[in-house]
Design a protein around this motif. Structure first.
Motif, PDB file in Angstrom:
ATOM      1  N   MET A  14      -5.919  13.574  82.264  1.00  0.00           N
ATOM      2  CA  MET A  14      -4.692  12.792  82.346  1.00  0.00           C
ATOM      3  C   MET A  14      -3.506  13.746  82.253  1.00  0.00           C
ATOM      4  O   MET A  14      -3.655  14.925  81.937  1.00  0.00           O
ATOM      5  CB  MET A  14      -4.616  11.778  81.190  1.00  0.00           C
ATOM      6  CG  MET A  14      -5.622  10.663  81.268  1.00  0.00           C
ATOM      7  SD  MET A  14      -5.336   9.443  79.937  1.00  0.00           S
ATOM      8  CE  MET A  14      -6.739   8.358  80.208  1.00  0.00           C
ATOM      9  N   LEU A  15      -2.313  13.238  82.529  1.00  0.00           N
ATOM     10  CA  LEU A  15      -1.116  14.014  82.263  1.00  0.00           C
ATOM     11  C   LEU A  15      -0.995  14.235  80.762  1.00  0.00           C
ATOM     12  O   LEU A  15      -1.451  13.402  79.961  1.00  0.00           O
ATOM     13  CB  LEU A  15       0.119  13.290  82.798  1.00  0.00           C
ATOM     14  CG  LEU A  15       0.159  13.029  84.311  1.00  0.00           C
ATOM     15  CD1 LEU A  15       1.427  12.251  84.670  1.00  0.00           C
ATOM     16  CD2 LEU A  15       0.065  14.312  85.101  1.00  0.00           C
ATOM     17  N   GLY A  16      -0.382  15.349  80.391  1.00  0.00           N
ATOM     18  CA  GLY A  16      -0.284  15.692  78.979  1.00  0.00           C
ATOM     19  C   GLY A  16       1.143  15.755  78.497  1.00  0.00           C
ATOM     20  O   GLY A  16       2.026  15.046  78.997  1.00  0.00           O
ATOM     21  N   GLU A  17       1.389  16.628  77.527  1.00  0.00           N
ATOM     22  CA  GLU A  17       2.697  16.719  76.911  1.00  0.00           C
ATOM     23  C   GLU A  17       3.063  18.172  76.649  1.00  0.00           C
ATOM     24  O   GLU A  17       2.196  19.010  76.379  1.00  0.00           O
ATOM     25  CB  GLU A  17       2.717  15.925  75.601  1.00  0.00           C
ATOM     26  CG  GLU A  17       1.622  16.317  74.629  1.00  0.00           C
ATOM     27  CD  GLU A  17       1.575  15.394  73.416  1.00  0.00           C
ATOM     28  OE1 GLU A  17       2.472  14.530  73.264  1.00  0.00           O
ATOM     29  OE2 GLU A  17       0.639  15.553  72.602  1.00  0.00           O
ATOM     30  N   VAL A  18       4.362  18.466  76.784  1.00  0.00           N
ATOM     31  CA  VAL A  18       4.909  19.766  76.404  1.00  0.00           C
ATOM     32  C   VAL A  18       5.344  19.656  74.953  1.00  0.00           C
ATOM     33  O   VAL A  18       6.047  18.711  74.581  1.00  0.00           O
ATOM     34  CB  VAL A  18       6.100  20.150  77.299  1.00  0.00           C
ATOM     35  CG1 VAL A  18       6.714  21.464  76.844  1.00  0.00           C
ATOM     36  CG2 VAL A  18       5.648  20.249  78.751  1.00  0.00           C
ATOM     37  N   GLN A  61      -2.260   9.273  87.094  1.00  0.00           N
ATOM     38  CA  GLN A  61      -1.261   8.231  86.903  1.00  0.00           C
ATOM     39  C   GLN A  61      -1.098   7.875  85.426  1.00  0.00           C
ATOM     40  O   GLN A  61      -0.204   7.111  85.058  1.00  0.00           O
ATOM     41  CB  GLN A  61      -1.664   6.975  87.671  1.00  0.00           C
ATOM     42  CG  GLN A  61      -1.755   7.153  89.172  1.00  0.00           C
ATOM     43  CD  GLN A  61      -2.152   5.860  89.858  1.00  0.00           C
ATOM     44  OE1 GLN A  61      -1.490   4.839  89.702  1.00  0.00           O
ATOM     45  NE2 GLN A  61      -3.241   5.894  90.609  1.00  0.00           N
ATOM     46  N   LEU A  62      -1.965   8.432  84.581  1.00  0.00           N
ATOM     47  CA  LEU A  62      -1.964   8.125  83.155  1.00  0.00           C
ATOM     48  C   LEU A  62      -1.490   9.328  82.361  1.00  0.00           C
ATOM     49  O   LEU A  62      -1.770  10.464  82.717  1.00  0.00           O
ATOM     50  CB  LEU A  62      -3.382   7.747  82.708  1.00  0.00           C
ATOM     51  CG  LEU A  62      -3.990   6.529  83.408  1.00  0.00           C
ATOM     52  CD1 LEU A  62      -5.504   6.522  83.235  1.00  0.00           C
ATOM     53  CD2 LEU A  62      -3.386   5.246  82.846  1.00  0.00           C
ATOM     54  N   ARG A  63      -0.789   9.065  81.270  1.00  0.00           N
ATOM     55  CA  ARG A  63      -0.323  10.147  80.404  1.00  0.00           C
ATOM     56  C   ARG A  63      -0.813   9.885  78.980  1.00  0.00           C
ATOM     57  O   ARG A  63      -0.812   8.740  78.516  1.00  0.00           O
ATOM     58  CB  ARG A  63       1.202  10.249  80.406  1.00  0.00           C
ATOM     59  CG  ARG A  63       1.725  11.459  79.618  1.00  0.00           C
ATOM     60  CD  ARG A  63       3.239  11.512  79.630  1.00  0.00           C
ATOM     61  NE  ARG A  63       3.790  11.651  80.959  1.00  0.00           N
ATOM     62  CZ  ARG A  63       3.918  12.816  81.603  1.00  0.00           C
ATOM     63  NH1 ARG A  63       3.512  13.938  81.020  1.00  0.00           N
ATOM     64  NH2 ARG A  63       4.456  12.859  82.804  1.00  0.00           N
ATOM     65  N   ALA A  64      -1.217  10.964  78.311  1.00  0.00           N
ATOM     66  CA  ALA A  64      -1.713  10.839  76.948  1.00  0.00           C
ATOM     67  C   ALA A  64      -0.845  11.649  75.990  1.00  0.00           C
ATOM     68  O   ALA A  64      -0.386  12.746  76.317  1.00  0.00           O
ATOM     69  CB  ALA A  64      -3.163  11.301  76.866  1.00  0.00           C
TER      70      ALA A  64
END
Length: 234
Positions: A14-18, A61-64
């Motif tokens: 999934m998309l992640g985070e900075v 399309q999803l972010r965690a």
């Protein structure tokens, strides 16, 4: 050399985070790829098909976001749920058009190759020279490579090729040992977040750098890293 970006992916593929800082232990960045999407056959969602992983279009399309006791997953419309929420599993399954659950890592790590992945600004400049960069004149976007650490290195080229088996100190505490160059797949050409679909990056990496970009490292000394940290040879 210094860290310019730290990324983690609480749910694999999934998309992640900075993040501005992260704890690092032998497994890698705390919370990174600790959960994954699993289908009824026991395979985990990925951008490619392997013995353990199954390509599941739609995961980007999803972010965690990291959270305890389970990550928070955000749907395209903005709705959020905990990764251990069965209602969320059904929502993800509807999006992916298959039955899935979200599950934490067990005995085998969810990482594709190793605990901590690294890329450099020098290598991104070289790939930009080879491909023309992103539309609008920007350099190749680092998020395409889903690396944990982006390290600022002057010049253009692939300096990380010379890092293998050399202990790299990151900040005051952490020591990493780059082990192997990272083999790339079609995921680097896929549209994700702000980066649009492409069809030339994997070809350029294959033609000019043996299908590799960046390196992965093991953790020799744990600790905390931040985007203010410099990197030096231990």
């Amino acid at each position: 050399m210094k860290i310019t970006e730290i990324r983690r992916y609480p749910v694999k593929s999934m998309l992640g985070e900075v993040v501005p800082a992260a704890e690092v232990d032998e497994r890698g960045l705390a919370g990174d790829r600790l959960w994954a999407v699993r289908d009824p056959d026991g395979k985990f969602g990925s951008g490619k098909n392997t013995r353990r992983f199954r390509r599941m279009p739609g995961l980007f399309q999803l972010r965690a976001y990291a959270a305890r006791p389970a990550p928070i997953v955000e749907l395209p419309g903005g709705a959020r749920f905990a990764a251990d929420d069965p209602a969320g599993h059904r929502a993800v399954g509807e999006l992916l058009a298959r039955a899935v659950t979200l599950t934490p890592e067990q005995d085998v790590p969810h990482h594709d190759e190793g605990p901590v992945s690294l890329i450099t600004t020098a290598a991104l400049r070289r790939l930009t020279e080879l491909t023309g960069g992103e539309p609008g004149g920007a350099g190749v976007d680092p998020l395409r490579f889903r690396a944990n650490l982006l390290i600022d290195v002057p010049g253009s080229g692939f300096p990380e090729d010379d890092w293998l088996d050399r202990p790299l100190r990151v900040g005051p505490d952490v020591v990493l040992r780059p082990v192997r160059r990272l083999t790339r797949c079609t995921m680097i050409d896929m549209a994700q977040d702000r980066a649009g679909q492409r069809d030339d990056l994997l070809k350029a990496v294959a033609e000019h750098h043996d299908l590799t970009f960046g390196v992965f490292a093991t953790v020799e000394q744990p600790g905390r890293i931040t985007t203010a940290d410099t990197c030096s040879w231990a």
